[in-house]
Design a protein around this motif. Structure first.
Motif, PDB file in Angstrom:
ATOM      1  N   HIS A  95      13.013  17.274 -12.715  1.00 54.25           N
ATOM      2  CA  HIS A  95      12.560  18.539 -12.751  1.00 54.25           C
ATOM      3  C   HIS A  95      11.207  18.285 -13.800  1.00 54.25           C
ATOM      4  CE1 HIS A  95      16.272  19.988 -10.329  1.00 54.25           C
ATOM      5  NE2 HIS A  95      15.189  20.196  -9.875  1.00 54.25           N
TER       6      HIS A  95
ATOM      7  N   GLU B 149       9.185  18.791  -8.287  1.00 56.86           N
ATOM      8  CA  GLU B 149      10.985  18.270  -7.749  1.00 56.86           C
ATOM      9  C   GLU B 149      11.112  17.896  -6.843  1.00 56.86           C
ATOM     10  OE1 GLU B 149      13.889  20.419  -7.557  1.00 56.86           O
ATOM     11  OE2 GLU B 149      12.475  21.960  -6.791  1.00 56.86           O
TER      12      GLU B 149
ATOM     13  N   HIS C 249      18.168  24.498  -1.785  1.00 66.66           N
ATOM     14  CA  HIS C 249      18.639  25.062  -2.970  1.00 66.66           C
ATOM     15  C   HIS C 249      18.131  25.198  -4.391  1.00 66.66           C
ATOM     16  CE1 HIS C 249      15.413  21.524  -4.727  1.00 66.66           C
ATOM     17  NE2 HIS C 249      15.681  22.018  -5.304  1.00 66.66           N
TER      18      HIS C 249
ATOM     19  N   HIS D  66      18.500  27.142  -8.415  1.00 65.69           N
ATOM     20  CA  HIS D  66      18.452  26.234 -10.062  1.00 65.69           C
ATOM     21  C   HIS D  66      19.002  27.224 -11.046  1.00 65.69           C
ATOM     22  CE1 HIS D  66      14.375  24.599  -8.100  1.00 65.69           C
ATOM     23  NE2 HIS D  66      15.309  23.786  -9.090  1.00 65.69           N
TER      24      HIS D  66
ATOM     25  N   GLU E 197      20.897  22.077 -10.206  1.00 61.28           N
ATOM     26  CA  GLU E 197      20.369  22.734  -8.958  1.00 61.28           C
ATOM     27  C   GLU E 197      22.389  22.947  -8.268  1.00 61.28           C
ATOM     28  OE1 GLU E 197      19.045  19.469  -6.714  1.00 61.28           O
ATOM     29  OE2 GLU E 197      16.819  20.518  -7.651  1.00 61.28           O
TER      30      GLU E 197
HETATM   31 ZN    ZN Z   1      15.449  21.679  -7.499  1.00 56.54          ZN
END
Ligand code: ZN
Ligand code: ZN
Length: 159
Positions: A35, A83, A92, A94, A105
């Motif tokens: 990220h 990302e 997904h 975080h 993640e």
């Molecule tokens: Zn991510």
């Protein structure tokens, strides 16, 4: 994620992979849970002795996000991060450490269930979601505990 997949995804959008785009995408592919903000990408490119200007890095990241190859993401510290987009339609989430900024993640069936429940209750057709949990990562928490111990020891030795 492979470069071939990214090349194919770009092609689907009528785009091609240029030298700069490839260099930047490789940085995302090389690190797990990547990220990155533009400044960080620029720094990593310098480390690899790639001569890409900062302006090009900013522009390329924004373009790749427009194409849907990268996702733009913010974790509340004012830095715009990117990302790699996932092309499997999976959500997904975080976990963000507010001390060191580490990002992890995770996926959760329970959150999927919650999404379905809320969808039923509200009548919304929810397409995806993203949950962010902010807190302190295990490493930082250990450091805090250690500092507390040290302070205790220091204050006791004064007595
Ligand atoms: Zn991510
Ligand atoms: Zn941390």
């Amino acid at each position: 994620m492979t470069l071939d997949i990214l090349r194919r995804e770009l092609k689907k959008r009528g785009q091609r992979i240029t030298y700069q785009r490839e260099l930047i995408l490789k940085i995302f592919m090389e690190s797990e849970n990547a990220h990155f903000g533009a400044e960080e990408i620029y720094r990593l490119l310098l480390e690899k002795r790639s001569r890409i200007s900062k302006a090009t890095v900013y522009r390329t990241l924004a373009l790749l996000a427009d194409f849907g190859i990268l996702n733009k993401i913010e974790f509340g510290d004012g830095i715009v991060r990117y990302e790699l987009a996932s092309f499997d339609g999976k959500s997904h989430n975080h976990l963000i450490c507010k001390i060191c900024g580490k990002v992890v993640e995770f996926e959760s069936d329970k959150l999927d269930e919650l999404m379905e429940t809320i969808s039923k209750e509200t009548g919304y057709r929810i397409e995806n979601y993203q949950v962010k949990f902010y807190g302190i990562c295990p490493d930082c928490f250990k450091k805090i505990l250690r500092n507390d111990d040290n302070q205790k020891i220091a204050s006791e030795s004064v007595k």
